[in-house]
Design a protein around this motif. Structure first.
Motif, PDB file in Angstrom:
ATOM      1  N   ARG A 212      -0.397   4.783   1.195  1.00  0.00           N
ATOM      2  CA  ARG A 212      -0.638   3.786   2.246  1.00  0.00           C
ATOM      3  C   ARG A 212      -2.138   3.553   2.356  1.00  0.00           C
ATOM      4  O   ARG A 212      -2.921   4.493   2.269  1.00  0.00           O
TER       5      ARG A 212
ATOM      6  N   ILE B  66      -4.826  -4.783   8.176  1.00  0.00           N
ATOM      7  CA  ILE B  66      -3.746  -4.983   7.216  1.00  0.00           C
ATOM      8  C   ILE B  66      -3.429  -3.635   6.580  1.00  0.00           C
ATOM      9  O   ILE B  66      -4.328  -2.862   6.254  1.00  0.00           O
TER      10      ILE B  66
ATOM     11  N   VAL C 271      -0.923  -1.654   3.744  1.00  0.00           N
ATOM     12  CA  VAL C 271       0.008  -1.770   2.617  1.00  0.00           C
ATOM     13  C   VAL C 271       0.560  -0.388   2.346  1.00  0.00           C
ATOM     14  O   VAL C 271      -0.205   0.581   2.248  1.00  0.00           O
TER      15      VAL C 271
ATOM     16  N   VAL D 221       4.298  -4.323   3.796  1.00  0.00           N
ATOM     17  CA  VAL D 221       3.002  -4.863   4.217  1.00  0.00           C
ATOM     18  C   VAL D 221       3.093  -5.135   5.701  1.00  0.00           C
ATOM     19  O   VAL D 221       4.084  -5.686   6.173  1.00  0.00           O
ATOM     20  N   GLU D 222       2.096  -4.712   6.441  1.00  0.00           N
ATOM     21  CA  GLU D 222       2.082  -5.077   7.851  1.00  0.00           C
ATOM     22  C   GLU D 222       0.676  -5.479   8.262  1.00  0.00           C
ATOM     23  O   GLU D 222      -0.310  -5.056   7.652  1.00  0.00           O
TER      24      GLU D 222
END
Lengths: 1020, 636
Positions: free
Chosen positions: A572, A583, A585, A607-608
């Motif tokens: 991550r 952001i 990932v 993805v956030e």
């Protein structure tokens, strides 16, 4: 006491005095008052008073544990009174406990999380922490199977993601996933279908956790949780952080609770007509279509004979202490709960020891040991269960005399000479329905900081439990004229041993450069779930009153052993810019032992992102909108299969000559992982100077390659049942939460109101052509209805053999009989999913008093009223009496005479005399038993607590007790609903069922009893 | 620590290799699959519940007896369950593993079993999913037509022969001596069995217009290598233990008294009683039977009160030497002689009477009670069942699946079709002799009176207690004496060759097949179109039947094969009635596929069938390929 730490004097020094209180006006004893930028300061005394000499232009910092620190400029004032605000909100905003116990900055999280505080769990006073979440988390559906101790609980976050598999979220305690199994009466015993999920309910292992050990809970909704926890969290995760010892003076806490439960809400049985049919009394018949009871007959309240006032008590003791270097906490809890059905009870002991130590500057360790011992005695439920049989027992006979004259045999009802009505009291006194467990949960974690900005963390957890599940049937609990069919007593004993362990190694790096923040980690994960069940079935007892397997003439035994292993790599990375935008990932690749080698590796990324609008210059420091985060996430998650799904086992033939052959289920060497894609967007915000909190999430999920277990196809497959990746469905919906202080008065009165809401819909978008309906036969309980799902409809539908209708929707009537026609094919008749689910929490605090309540409810659901069906067809409800006594009935509809689809269909005028239906008033199609548009609101708890004022307490107990709280509470007091049956929640099957379950099917499900409780909690 | 992680990761494959069943194997030696496959033939017996009433062998109150089918039910779907599931992948694996291991004998046995069970199931259901069967990943299965299936059956049988003739060096241990419940590893018998399957398969085709040219020679050729004596018969052995000593009741014969599946639900049919006892009645022009009365207006024989047909095929009611057929008392139940005092008394035995039931239940004519197949009267409860049953209705009797007598009957029929009447006559005599021996083989003589005492009611008291002892009501010695007389008598060896007809072949075969071979008997009946009177190639609506009547050849018709046989809605007494309206007047020609396999989960396959869709309400009336003289028409 006033402690002067140090005093720096200067030329313009003045003495500032005042008191530090909390929002309730309570003194904050020991609050630190510091001069900003120095180490100079004092502590507030017992009354919250302080006095400090400082430069007149200094800034004072007021702080205390669990309060928000405040800074105040002195500006020459000599009296400064401070009200410290509760810190909990700040905590929840600032960080969330994310995967593997790591903290994440809340504003960086793009997916939906909700925190639940320890105090809320404790306040609920439930034996199971899961039930305490009811109404408190948006998008969380909790269905308990009934109001008896130890009932299993079905928990679904957002929406189901598997149409036949397990849909429960993953429970993670201090970074270690724990077992949440429920024994399955169909497959875990030595004989198949020893007991149905409809009749017996073994407790869920998740319920073993001691609610008092919980410090906080974070609910990760949706598949985003799986990004790092892996496929087990594809239905979301509940991250539990337990209480840890704190440094400083040792602390002892004790709390208790005493509760009395009273059953209510069982259906009333008509006492006008006796057993019989066609209007003549006949005690051979179960239906109550006989003649009217004579006026002088004595009625017995047989249902109440079965019931009692339940009583539960819980005692929690915890000690904690330690130094700056090492802390320790030891807790013990004892719960003893007697249920509302006689002989039912649950006893549980929890002992937990946890510690933390800083060994070196670069090394710290955490360790925990938890032991649980639980015993649960239960009664059979549902059709043929205790209550059901008590309701069928003739009123004219006193059921409480359950023994025959010989003092041994089961007594059959007076007059009623048929032999299939068994005395439920005999069942609960002479049979054994028990499960128990001994469980040890261990976890250790090591944190290393080898270099600045880096960490390595290793966590190992083990959760081992040994259970026993017993269903022993007394030889005399039988039809005496045909003993063979009841096997002259039977014993079913299953001993499940569950061993779950996990190893997680994480290495991470965090740093900030200028306006950028960066954090990343990589992980290696290993997980093992071992299950081994030894079971034995015996029957034909030699000694009548002795339960022992060697007392059985015939025995069958079975072992069921499975092992599942997962290996995974995860990574991550999170990049933030100026607290404004983030952001993240993530990606994970799993290798699962349960899939064929060619398909056993599956990769899923996520993805956030988040954007903190209030960090924009023109919105900063806005009073109306104090904080606003826009968020979004896209996640994929794979899910493996259950062990032993690839190759079916060969079974001993049970035939002459021996040998082996395949069982019912076919192999599937090309199984693939299920793949779910989930997307969500939403916002979180605080408004009006943090007075209102709100968040909203909209989500879409697509569940593909559904691994469907045990579905039928042509036998030309070589098998009867098949496991395949078939079917796709989508879900979408939203969750919203809002809470805020409605009133905040200067006298300290505060009224807070919170509302959780969620809505979701779903659609089956692909099913194999030959599979016109998928259902779980265990839900086929009420007439011709079941939890079927059909292409193009939601996954939560109820299917049934509905009435035939014309194009206009009118029911078609048989021209000869006047009775509606029923379809030959199963179709969707309703959707169990409500349009809206909500929870309402409210609390009022004034000085030392706090009044709080939790409501939950649903809006616009369909509920299958199976109890009504059963009582109507058997003539035991008052409704059946009304129908019977009504002259003749004309079913609303049109005659099926060939003109039914013309412009002028023949309206039915054929009167049907229901009295002629003799043995069953009206079984009808599926439609009449489904109640649509059902709403309810349920008061799940109301509680009043009082904190004994600190000063009084310390004076009275001479500082022996540092805090004390007393409370009274009512739980499950009432439900307001437009539903005509017993329980609009309804859950016909235990949590072991999986798939879309039996929620929304109300079949003799008794609502949770009304409970009245009080308790004390003390800190020494 | 990370390196440790990576190290253990390298061992990934091993770490993950735990998805093995440790409680039960997912692969076993192919020899361990054989006993289960053989025992599964109980399903052939179970489907006799549909076949025996269809062939009028047994009377039973079920839907098949009315030439219809039980709607939305799996009843009658047991061979389906066996062929696709109980055999299914077990048999495929047994064959494949054997071939892989060069265990040629077992591979041959596998192919033989496969050929046999597919021959059975296609004769039962006609068209079936064959080519797509057992293909993994399929969601639907197309049907193949019977022509291809019967051809494939012979191919499989030939493969079996090929393998069985190969040299096999496999050491099977006890897998074949113990696990082979049919022949205990006797390869020569399996070889004969494989040839017999081809004979049996081709025998269904004797009414094809090209039988003589296309199939007859092949049938005759294989018959020479097929079963020749009763010890060759394909039977599956059952346990000889007592019911209470067993672990599983499936160790015992499905028709035994312990499993008690025949008690008071299945009855010997009136047709079987008529032909076995020489009491086929005469029907007048209205289809009514007339009573044979004595001078004072009483029936001459209260049991057989009708005027009997002059020409009986199997036996007659004369008690003269050689006229009496002792197979009747071996096969059928009688209410007489229940105390077993006369099991060695031929004259007493010859006087025993038999009652047959109508085909939909136990009813006979008033005043006479039909004993059930175990030999007990219907008014007795199960508790009276003592002893081990009777004939093949016994716990330890084997499942009888194919016999040497069948081969000879098939051969006789083939010769007949080729107009080789003398060869037919000789084969037929052999066949009857084989049946006489076959029938005597399963006798289980009851206990004769052995205390000499009588109880208060005058009934004999037995040494071992008071309950009725079970068993056959004739001793083996007496049976053999009477049987040899019968074989030498006017109905077999003494039958003039000129009087020998096709009826002799087919009706003796029918008796031989009763009731275990109901499938073959029904195949024969369908082949001869139930002796329906029609013109042209085959019957159809308006040509042989209409909605209310099946027009049957009367017994006087020279071309009628099954003398005395009438379907339910025929023109004669006790057979009047009508079929379900969905039959459109037609008798049943095939049993519909298993409901919960095909009608729920494989509708598309069924729907494509021609000329009548598998989903049509009259699919059970669709004539199978073997019964058409030519090819199956595309449409009707």
């Amino acid at each position: 006491m006033m402690l002067l730490l140090s005093l720096g004097l200067s030329a313009q020094n003045i003495t500032v005095k005042g008191t530090v209180t909390d929002v309730n006006g309570e003194p904050v004893i020991g609050a630190a008052v510091l001069v900003k930028g120095t180490k100079d300061g004092v502590q507030a005394d017992l009354d919250g008073a302080y006095s400090i000499t400082v430069p007149s232009e200094a800034t004072l910092t007021f702080s205390a544990i669990s309060y928000k620190a405040q800074e105040v400029q002195v500006m020459g004032r000599t009296v400064i009174n401070i009200v410290l605000q509760d810190d909990s909100e700040k905590l929840s905003e600032a960080t969330v406990t994310a995967e593997f116990g790591m903290k994440r900055v809340a504003r960086a999280v793009g997916s939906s999380v909700q925190n639940v505080k320890a105090s809320e769990i404790a306040e609920s006073g439930r034996e199971s922490f899961v039930n305490a979440l009811q109404g408190r988390v948006a998008g969380m559906t909790i269905s308990s199977t009934g109001g008896t101790p130890g009932a299993s609980t079905t928990v679904i976050l957002r929406s189901v993601t598997s149409i036949s598999g397990d849909n429960s979220p993953l429970y993670v305690v201090d970074g270690v996933p724990i077992n949440n199994k429920t024994v399955n009466g169909g497959t875990d015993f030595a004989v198949d279908d020893a007991v149905s999920s409809r009749n017996m309910d073994f407790s869920s292992r998740g319920n073993d956790i001691n609610p008092d050990d919980i410090e906080s809970m974070t609910v990760l909704k949706g598949a985003a949780a799986a990004a790092l926890y892996g496929s087990d969290a594809s239905n979301g995760a509940i991250i539990i952080t337990t209480k840890k010892g704190s440094a400083g003076n040792g602390k002892v806490t004790y709390s208790n609770s005493f509760r009395w439960d009273k059953a209510y809400g069982w259906p009333e049985v008509q006492n006008k007509y006796g057993n019989g049919m066609y209007g003549s009394t006949n005690y051979y018949t179960m239906g109550r279509f006989g003649t009217e009871y004579p006026s002088d007959v004595t009625f017995y309240d047989n249902v109440n004979t079965l019931l009692q006032t339940g009583f539960s008590q819980t005692h929690n003791v915890a000690v904690e202490g330690g130094s700056e270097k090492a802390t320790i906490r030891l807790s013990a809890a004892y719960t003893d709960s007697k249920g509302i059905v006689k002989k039912t009870d649950m006893t549980r002991i929890n002992i937990t020891l946890s510690g933390h130590a800083d060994i070196k500057k670069w090394l710290s360790v955490d360790g925990k040991l938890g032991y649980v011992s639980m015993t649960n005695n239960k009664a059979p439920k549902g059709y043929g269960g205790s209550l059901y049989n008590a309701m069928r027992w003739p009123f004219t006979d006193n059921m409480s005399n359950y023994l025959d004259a010989d003092g041994q045999q089961m007594r059959l009802p007076e007059k009623y000479t048929d032999t299939d009505l068994f005395n439920p009291l005999y069942a609960i006194y002479k049979n054994v329905y028990q499960d128990n467990v001994d469980r040890l949960m261990t976890s250790v974690s090591v944190n290393i900081t080898p270099l600045e900005h880096t960490f390595i963390r290793a966590t190992y957890g083990n959760d081992t439990s040994v259970g026993e599940n017993k269903i022993y049937i007394h030889p005399y609990y039988a039809n005496r004229s045909d003993m063979a069919s009841y096997e002259k007593g039977s014993m079913d004993y299953a001993k499940p041993v569950y061993k779950d362990n996990s190893l997680d190694l994480i290495a991470g790096y965090n740093n900030d450069w200028d306006k950028f923040s960066f954090s990343a980690h990589v992980g290696y994960h290993q997980k093992e779930n071992g299950e081994s069940v030894l079971s034995v079935h015996g029957n034909d007892f030699q000694v009548i009153d002795f339960y022992g397997i060697s007392n059985c003439k015939n025995t069958v035994s079975r072992t069921k052993t499975t092992l599942r292993r997962i290996q995974a790599l995860s990574a991550r990375a999170e990049i933030g810019y100026n607290n404004l935008a983030y952001i993240t990932v993530s990606a994970r690749n799993d290798w699962s032992s349960t899939l064929p080698k060619d398909n056993n590796s599956f990769f899923y990324p996520a993805v956030e992102g988040s954007f903190i609008a209030t960090e924009l210059p023109f919105l900063k420091d806005n009073i109306v909108v104090s904080y606003l985060k826009l968020k979004g996430a896209v996640t994929k998650v794979g899910k493996d299969a259950t062990p032993l799904s690839i190759y079916p086992a060969l079974e001993a033939t049970e035939d002459y000559g021996g040998g082996f052959r395949y069982g019912y289920t076919g192999p599937n060497t090309s199984l693939k992982p299920e793949m779910n894609t989930s997307k969500e967007i939403g916002f979180e915000g605080r408004f009006l100077n943090d007075r209102i909190n709100a968040d909203f999430t909209y989500f879409w999920t697509k569940c593909e390659n559904q691994y469907v277990k045990g579905f039928r196809m042509s036998y030309a497959t070589g098998f009867i049942l098949n496991n395949m990746n078939v079917g796709t469905f989508t879900t979408n919906g939203w969750e919203a939460h809002i809470d805020g202080d409605v009133l905040r008065l200067s006298n300290g009165f505060r009224w807070n109101l919170g509302l959780n809401m969620d809505h979701s819909t779903s659609e089956v978008t692909a099913l194999p052509k030959n599979l016109n309906e998928y259902y779980d036969s265990a839900t086929w309980i009420v007439g011709n209805t079941r939890n079927g799902l059909i292409l193009g409809h939601p996954i939560t539908t109820i299917t049934g053999l509905a009435y035939q209708r014309n194009d206009n929707g009118d029911i078609l009537i048989n021209p000869k009989t006047g009775i509606p026609y029923t379809n030959d094919d199963w179709s969707v008749i309703g959707d169990r999913q409500p349009k809206l689910t909500f929870g309402l929490t409210t609390s009022m605090t004034y000085k030392q008093f706090r009044l709080s309540a939790v409501f939950n409810g649903k809006f616009g659901a369909s509920v299958l009223n199976g109890t009504k069906y059963d009582m109507m067809t058997k003539g035991t409800s008052w409704e059946s009496v009304t129908l019977r006594e009504s002259p003749a009935i004309i079913f609303k509809g049109v005659i099926k005479d060939g003109k039914e689809n013309s412009d002028n269909p023949t309206v039915n005028t054929i009167a049907v005399d229901m009295n002629h239906y003799g043995t069953t008033v009206w079984g009808g199609g599926a439609d009449p038993w489904l109640e649509k548009n059902i709403h309810y609101i349920h008061l799940s708890e109301i509680r009043l607590s009082y904190n004994v004022p600190q000063k009084a307490l310390q004076t009275i107990t001479r500082k022996f007790v540092s805090s004390a709280n007393v409370w009274i509470k009512g739980s499950d007091l009432c439900t307001w609903t437009n539903y005509s049956g017993i329980d609009p929640v309804g859950n016909s099957n235990s949590a072991s069922l999986g798939g879309t379950g039996g929620q929304g099917i109300d079949y003799y499900s008794i609502p949770n009893p009304r409970g009245y409780a009080f308790g004390v909690s003390l800190t020494f | 620590m990370l390196s440790a992680a990576l190290f253990s990761f390298a061992g990934c494959e091993k770490y993950l290799d735990v998805n093995n069943n440790v409680d039960a194997p997912d692969k076993v030696n192919e020899g361990l699959l054989l006993p289960g496959i053989l025992s599964a033939f109980v399903n052939n017996y179970q489907d006799v519940s549909a076949l025996a009433p269809l062939a009028q062998m047994l009377g039973v109150n079920n839907t098949y007896a009315t030439n219809y089918y039980p709607v939305a039910s799996d009843a009658g779907g047991n061979m389906w369950r066996m062929t696709y599931w109980l055999h299914g992948m077990n048999l495929e694996n047994m064959i494949n593993q054997s071939v892989e291991n060069e265990s040629w004998t077992l591979a041959g046995i596998g192919y033989a079993i496969k050929a046999f069970s597919w021959d059975c199931i296609t004769k039962y259901h006609a068209d079936l999913p064959m080519k797509q069967a057992f293909e993994s990943g399929r969601l639907s299965h197309d049907y193949d037509y019977q022509k291809e299936i019967m051809q494939q059956v012979r191919e499989w049988a030939k493969t079996a022969i090929e393998y069985l003739e190969m040299e096999d060096n496999t050491n099977y241990g006890s897998y074949l001596t113990d696990g082979d419940l049919a022949y205990h590893g006797d390869k020569s018998k399996w070889l004969k069995f494989a040839h017999s399957i081809i004979v049996n398969d081709l025998a269904a085709l004797t009414n094809k217009s090209d039988f003589s040219t296309a199939y007859a020679e092949e049938l005759i050729a294989h018959a020479q290598l097929a079963f020749s004596e009763n010890s060759d018969n394909f039977t599956v052995e059952r346990s000889s233990e007592k019911g209470s000593d067993l672990e599983f009741i499936s160790f015992l014969n499905y028709w035994g008294t312990y499993r008690n599946n025949l008690s008071n639900s299945y009855w010997q049919s009136d047709y079987m009683v008529q032909i076995s006892t020489g009491t086929v009645p005469v029907y007048d022009e209205n289809g009514n039977k007339t009573k044979a009365l004595d001078g004072s207006g009483n029936a001459i024989d209260a049991y057989y009160p009708w005027t009997l047909a002059e020409k009986q095929i199997i036996t007659d009611t004369l008690k003269a030497t050689g006229h009496y057929d002792p197979r009747a008392i071996a096969r059928l139940s009688t209410a007489d002689g229940k105390y077993y005092t006369d099991i060695d008394n031929p004259e007493a035995i010859k006087k025993y009477h038999f009652v047959g039931s109508g085909f939909t239940g136990s009813n006979s004519y008033t005043g006479k009670t039909t004993p059930n197949l175990y030999g007990f009267r219907s008014d007795k409860t199960n508790l009276d069942l003592e002893g081990t049953g009777r004939w093949i209705f016994r716990d330890s009797a084997p499942y009888i699946l194919m016999t040497a007598a069948e081969i000879q009957f098939n051969l006789a029929e083939a010769y007949w079709k080729l107009d080789r009447k003398h060869d037919a006559y000789e084969a037929w005599k052999k066949a009857v002799a084989l049946d006489v021996e076959f029938c005597g083989k399963y006798l289980n003589p009851g206990r004769p009176k052995d205390t000499g005492k009588v109880d208060g009611s005058g009934n004999p008291v037995y040494a071992e207690g008071g309950a009725l002892p079970g068993g056959s009501m004739i001793s083996s010695a007496t049976y053999n004496t009477l049987a040899q007389e019968y074989l030498a008598g006017p109905y077999v060896d003494g039958l003039p060759e000129n009087d020998f007809t096709l009826s002799h072949i087919m009706m003796q075969k029918y008796v031989h097949l009763w009731p275990w071979g109901a499938l073959e008997a029904w195949t024969d009946l369908r082949k001869y179109h139930y002796d329906i009177k029609y013109t042209g190639d085959y019957p159809s609506f308006g040509n042989g039947w209409n909605l209310s009547l099946v027009d049957q050849k009367m017994d006087t018709d020279e071309t009628k094969v099954y003398k005395g046989f009438y379907l339910a809605p025929a023109q004669v007494e006790d057979r009047k009635g009508s079929y379900n309206v969905n039959n459109n007047g037609s008798p049943c020609y095939r049993v519909r596929p298993r409901y919960n396999s095909e009608y729920v989960w494989n509708k598309s396959g069924l729907d494509a069938l021609k000329p009548i869709s598998g989903l049509a309400a009259n699919y059970q009336c669709s004539i199978p390929w073997f019964a058409y003289p030519g090819e199956v028409p595309e449409t009707l």
